[in-house]
Design a protein around this motif. Structure first.
Motif, PDB file in Angstrom:
ATOM      1  N   PRO A  80     -21.658 -39.194   1.275  1.00 11.94           N
ATOM      2  CA  PRO A  80     -21.141 -38.762  -0.031  1.00 11.94           C
ATOM      3  C   PRO A  80     -20.233 -37.545   0.089  1.00 11.94           C
ATOM      4  O   PRO A  80     -20.588 -36.426  -0.294  1.00 11.94           O
ATOM      5  CB  PRO A  80     -22.418 -38.438  -0.813  1.00 11.94           C
ATOM      6  N   ILE A  81     -19.051 -37.755   0.601  1.00 14.57           N
ATOM      7  CA  ILE A  81     -18.091 -36.670   0.766  1.00 14.57           C
ATOM      8  C   ILE A  81     -17.581 -36.261  -0.612  1.00 14.57           C
ATOM      9  O   ILE A  81     -17.113 -37.102  -1.382  1.00 14.57           O
ATOM     10  CB  ILE A  81     -16.930 -37.117   1.668  1.00 14.57           C
ATOM     11  N   PRO A  82     -17.679 -34.989  -0.952  1.00 15.92           N
ATOM     12  CA  PRO A  82     -17.265 -34.540  -2.288  1.00 15.92           C
ATOM     13  C   PRO A  82     -15.797 -34.844  -2.587  1.00 15.92           C
ATOM     14  O   PRO A  82     -14.945 -34.806  -1.695  1.00 15.92           O
ATOM     15  CB  PRO A  82     -17.510 -33.024  -2.240  1.00 15.92           C
ATOM     16  N   GLN A  88      -7.240 -40.897   0.733  1.00 22.52           N
ATOM     17  CA  GLN A  88      -7.000 -42.304   1.008  1.00 22.52           C
ATOM     18  C   GLN A  88      -8.186 -42.792   1.835  1.00 22.52           C
ATOM     19  O   GLN A  88      -8.500 -42.190   2.862  1.00 22.52           O
ATOM     20  CB  GLN A  88      -5.698 -42.504   1.798  1.00 22.52           C
ATOM     21  N   VAL A  89      -8.827 -43.856   1.390  1.00 25.64           N
ATOM     22  CA  VAL A  89     -10.045 -44.322   2.060  1.00 25.64           C
ATOM     23  C   VAL A  89      -9.843 -45.720   2.624  1.00 25.64           C
ATOM     24  O   VAL A  89      -9.344 -46.613   1.927  1.00 25.64           O
ATOM     25  CB  VAL A  89     -11.252 -44.320   1.092  1.00 25.64           C
ATOM     26  N   ILE A  90     -10.201 -45.882   3.884  1.00 25.90           N
ATOM     27  CA  ILE A  90     -10.198 -47.192   4.536  1.00 25.90           C
ATOM     28  C   ILE A  90     -11.645 -47.607   4.751  1.00 25.90           C
ATOM     29  O   ILE A  90     -12.472 -46.830   5.207  1.00 25.90           O
ATOM     30  CB  ILE A  90      -9.484 -47.138   5.905  1.00 25.90           C
ATOM     31  N   MET A  91     -11.942 -48.850   4.429  1.00 26.70           N
ATOM     32  CA  MET A  91     -13.269 -49.403   4.688  1.00 26.70           C
ATOM     33  C   MET A  91     -13.063 -50.690   5.493  1.00 26.70           C
ATOM     34  O   MET A  91     -12.577 -51.686   4.970  1.00 26.70           O
ATOM     35  CB  MET A  91     -13.991 -49.703   3.367  1.00 26.70           C
ATOM     36  N   MET A  92     -13.401 -50.648   6.782  1.00 30.76           N
ATOM     37  CA  MET A  92     -13.239 -51.847   7.610  1.00 30.76           C
ATOM     38  C   MET A  92     -14.603 -52.348   8.054  1.00 30.76           C
ATOM     39  O   MET A  92     -15.358 -51.638   8.713  1.00 30.76           O
ATOM     40  CB  MET A  92     -12.376 -51.583   8.840  1.00 30.76           C
ATOM     41  N   LEU A  93     -14.903 -53.592   7.692  1.00 31.06           N
ATOM     42  CA  LEU A  93     -16.196 -54.180   8.005  1.00 31.06           C
ATOM     43  C   LEU A  93     -16.031 -55.535   8.679  1.00 31.06           C
ATOM     44  O   LEU A  93     -14.975 -56.167   8.586  1.00 31.06           O
ATOM     45  CB  LEU A  93     -17.036 -54.334   6.730  1.00 31.06           C
ATOM     46  N   ARG A  94     -17.097 -55.959   9.317  1.00 32.19           N
ATOM     47  CA  ARG A  94     -17.144 -57.220  10.056  1.00 32.19           C
ATOM     48  C   ARG A  94     -18.296 -58.055   9.524  1.00 32.19           C
ATOM     49  O   ARG A  94     -19.286 -57.510   9.017  1.00 32.19           O
ATOM     50  CB  ARG A  94     -17.361 -56.907  11.540  1.00 32.19           C
ATOM     51  N   ASP A  95     -18.180 -59.354   9.625  1.00 39.58           N
ATOM     52  CA  ASP A  95     -19.271 -60.241   9.235  1.00 39.58           C
ATOM     53  C   ASP A  95     -20.581 -59.691   9.818  1.00 39.58           C
ATOM     54  O   ASP A  95     -20.718 -59.580  11.037  1.00 39.58           O
ATOM     55  CB  ASP A  95     -18.997 -61.646   9.778  1.00 39.58           C
ATOM     56  N   PRO A  96     -21.541 -59.315   8.968  1.00 35.25           N
ATOM     57  CA  PRO A  96     -22.757 -58.679   9.487  1.00 35.25           C
ATOM     58  C   PRO A  96     -23.567 -59.567  10.424  1.00 35.25           C
ATOM     59  O   PRO A  96     -24.329 -59.060  11.253  1.00 35.25           O
ATOM     60  CB  PRO A  96     -23.545 -58.348   8.211  1.00 35.25           C
ATOM     61  N   ARG A  97     -23.401 -60.882  10.344  1.00 37.71           N
ATOM     62  CA  ARG A  97     -24.099 -61.776  11.268  1.00 37.71           C
ATOM     63  C   ARG A  97     -23.548 -61.604  12.682  1.00 37.71           C
ATOM     64  O   ARG A  97     -24.312 -61.626  13.662  1.00 37.71           O
ATOM     65  CB  ARG A  97     -23.966 -63.221  10.789  1.00 37.71           C
ATOM     66  N   ASP A  98     -22.236 -61.408  12.789  1.00 33.79           N
ATOM     67  CA  ASP A  98     -21.632 -61.118  14.089  1.00 33.79           C
ATOM     68  C   ASP A  98     -21.963 -59.703  14.546  1.00 33.79           C
ATOM     69  O   ASP A  98     -22.134 -59.441  15.744  1.00 33.79           O
ATOM     70  CB  ASP A  98     -20.109 -61.292  14.023  1.00 33.79           C
ATOM     71  N   GLU A 139     -35.001 -58.640  12.445  1.00 37.21           N
ATOM     72  CA  GLU A 139     -35.602 -57.321  12.260  1.00 37.21           C
ATOM     73  C   GLU A 139     -34.588 -56.280  11.780  1.00 37.21           C
ATOM     74  O   GLU A 139     -34.913 -55.408  10.972  1.00 37.21           O
ATOM     75  CB  GLU A 139     -36.229 -56.840  13.569  1.00 37.21           C
ATOM     76  N   GLU A 140     -33.362 -56.381  12.276  1.00 34.69           N
ATOM     77  CA  GLU A 140     -32.344 -55.376  11.971  1.00 34.69           C
ATOM     78  C   GLU A 140     -31.512 -55.709  10.738  1.00 34.69           C
ATOM     79  O   GLU A 140     -30.741 -54.863  10.258  1.00 34.69           O
ATOM     80  CB  GLU A 140     -31.391 -55.221  13.168  1.00 34.69           C
ATOM     81  N   SER A 141     -31.633 -56.904  10.216  1.00 32.32           N
ATOM     82  CA  SER A 141     -30.730 -57.365   9.156  1.00 32.32           C
ATOM     83  C   SER A 141     -30.820 -56.527   7.884  1.00 32.32           C
ATOM     84  O   SER A 141     -29.801 -56.261   7.231  1.00 32.32           O
ATOM     85  CB  SER A 141     -31.000 -58.835   8.831  1.00 32.32           C
ATOM     86  N   GLN A 142     -32.012 -56.096   7.529  1.00 30.50           N
ATOM     87  CA  GLN A 142     -32.176 -55.330   6.295  1.00 30.50           C
ATOM     88  C   GLN A 142     -31.418 -54.012   6.350  1.00 30.50           C
ATOM     89  O   GLN A 142     -30.827 -53.572   5.356  1.00 30.50           O
ATOM     90  CB  GLN A 142     -33.663 -55.075   6.031  1.00 30.50           C
ATOM     91  N   ARG A 143     -31.407 -53.386   7.512  1.00 33.79           N
ATOM     92  CA  ARG A 143     -30.702 -52.105   7.669  1.00 33.79           C
ATOM     93  C   ARG A 143     -29.211 -52.264   7.415  1.00 33.79           C
ATOM     94  O   ARG A 143     -28.592 -51.435   6.725  1.00 33.79           O
ATOM     95  CB  ARG A 143     -30.956 -51.555   9.080  1.00 33.79           C
ATOM     96  N   TYR A 148     -24.048 -52.226   3.925  1.00 35.02           N
ATOM     97  CA  TYR A 148     -22.965 -52.946   3.256  1.00 35.02           C
ATOM     98  C   TYR A 148     -23.087 -52.847   1.737  1.00 35.02           C
ATOM     99  O   TYR A 148     -22.073 -52.774   1.022  1.00 35.02           O
ATOM    100  CB  TYR A 148     -22.955 -54.408   3.698  1.00 35.02           C
ATOM    101  N   GLU A 149     -24.301 -52.851   1.232  1.00 37.71           N
ATOM    102  CA  GLU A 149     -24.507 -52.708  -0.207  1.00 37.71           C
ATOM    103  C   GLU A 149     -24.110 -51.311  -0.682  1.00 37.71           C
ATOM    104  O   GLU A 149     -23.563 -51.156  -1.779  1.00 37.71           O
ATOM    105  CB  GLU A 149     -25.961 -53.013  -0.571  1.00 37.71           C
ATOM    106  N   ASN A 150     -24.379 -50.291   0.130  1.00 35.95           N
ATOM    107  CA  ASN A 150     -23.963 -48.928  -0.218  1.00 35.95           C
ATOM    108  C   ASN A 150     -22.449 -48.830  -0.306  1.00 35.95           C
ATOM    109  O   ASN A 150     -21.902 -48.167  -1.202  1.00 35.95           O
ATOM    110  CB  ASN A 150     -24.495 -47.932   0.818  1.00 35.95           C
ATOM    111  N   TYR A 151     -21.753 -49.474   0.624  1.00 30.56           N
ATOM    112  CA  TYR A 151     -20.293 -49.473   0.581  1.00 30.56           C
ATOM    113  C   TYR A 151     -19.788 -50.162  -0.682  1.00 30.56           C
ATOM    114  O   TYR A 151     -18.822 -49.717  -1.314  1.00 30.56           O
ATOM    115  CB  TYR A 151     -19.729 -50.170   1.821  1.00 30.56           C
ATOM    116  N   LYS A 152     -20.422 -51.265  -1.032  1.00 31.56           N
ATOM    117  CA  LYS A 152     -20.017 -51.974  -2.254  1.00 31.56           C
ATOM    118  C   LYS A 152     -20.203 -51.082  -3.481  1.00 31.56           C
ATOM    119  O   LYS A 152     -19.326 -50.982  -4.343  1.00 31.56           O
ATOM    120  CB  LYS A 152     -20.821 -53.259  -2.426  1.00 31.56           C
TER     121      LYS A 152
END
Length: 285
Positions: A80-82, A88-98, A139-143, A148-152
């Motif tokens: 949470p950067i004030p 300018q914000v970049i958000m780069m994500l990858r398919d979480p299954r990969d 085991e790690e999927s929930q994390r 990803y939900e926080n980014y959304k």
């Protein structure tokens, strides 16, 4: 230092964040901005960035973040950067299954180990190798779902936020780079653009001990059991749809069924081969 609006780069683990840091540093040098990788520098020292940042701490913001002339990142989780709207914000994500698939091999075989975290990471490596990849990703999927939900919730869809996908970067790097620079309103030299494009190599021979093990999208289908993929699809359904990795559930179901049949045929062929070899051995004796 230029008066360009500062840039913040958010991503997640196993989304080419190390490669992104190289790009960001070169862009900063070329356009006269200052590049700072707080998270990476602190990680090497065994420290946490989260403890230094508070959404209501204006003093922290004043000395760590400037709204002009800087490029910050990559950050592998939301912080949470004030006054985020001033960047300018970049958000780069990858398919979480990969991501989960790649993370297993990274933790088990290739992740770098700084001296400050040697005991912890070596223990983590040993524990990861004891698990199957399918058990690990579940085991790690929930994390990662939470990340990803926080980014959304905090970034996705906002006017000053550009969403880029890892998949676009590795399949059409020149178009990805042009979109990046255009949206950031920076103009790197033609020489740097050509250098970055010429150096973008995304065809590699798979090696579990290499940091760049493999980069092509869809690796979860090559490494995970079909039932594991189904569980991930169900658990992360909303995330996969929001970011565009699950567009047609019917098509996904059909493709997974075909994958199941393909693997069943491979097992049957292997069984037939072993049977023929055993039969030949008995006859020969």
């Amino acid at each position: 230092m230029t008066a360009n609006q500062s840039i913040i780069w958010f991503t997640a683990h196993k989304c080419a964040s190390v490669y992104a840091s190289e790009i960001l540093q070169k862009l900063a040098e070329d356009v006269g901005m200052i590049y700072l990788n707080y998270e990476g520098d602190l990680w090497v020292k065994g420290q946490s960035l989260g403890k230094l940042i508070s959404g209501n701490d204006s003093e922290t913001s004043n000395y760590m973040f400037k709204t002009t002339g800087h490029i910050y990142g990559p950050f592998r989780q939301y912080y949470p950067i004030p006054e985020m709207e001033k960047y300018q914000v970049i958000m780069m994500l990858r398919d979480p299954r990969d991501v989960l698939t790649s993370l297993y091999f990274s933790l088990a075989y290739s992740h770098s180990i700084p001296e400050s975290q040697k005991t912890q990471i070596e223990s983590q490596r040993e524990n990861t190798r004891k698990k199957t990849i399918d058990d690990f990703v579940i085991e790690e999927s929930q994390r990662f779902k939470i990340t990803y939900e926080n980014y959304k919730k905090c970034l996705f869809g906002k006017n000053n936020v550009l969403f880029l996908s890892y998949e676009d970067m590795v399949t059409d790097f020149p178009a990805w780079l042009i979109e990046l620079c255009k949206n950031l309103q920076i103009k790197p030299s033609e020489q740097l653009i050509n250098e970055l494009i010429d150096g973008a190599k995304f065809e590699v021979d798979e090696n579990i001990y290499s940091h760049k093990r493999q980069v092509q999208p869809g690796d979860h289908r090559r490494k995970l059991q079909v039932n594991t993929i189904k569980k991930l699809n169900l658990e992360m359904q909303d995330v996969l749809k929001i970011y565009g990795w699950l567009k047609d559930e019917g098509q996904e179901a059909d493709e997974l069924f075909q994958l199941y049949l393909e693997r069943a045929r491979e097992k049957l062929d292997n069984f037939k081969l072993l049977f023929e070899q055993a039969k030949h051995k008995i006859i020969s004796n």
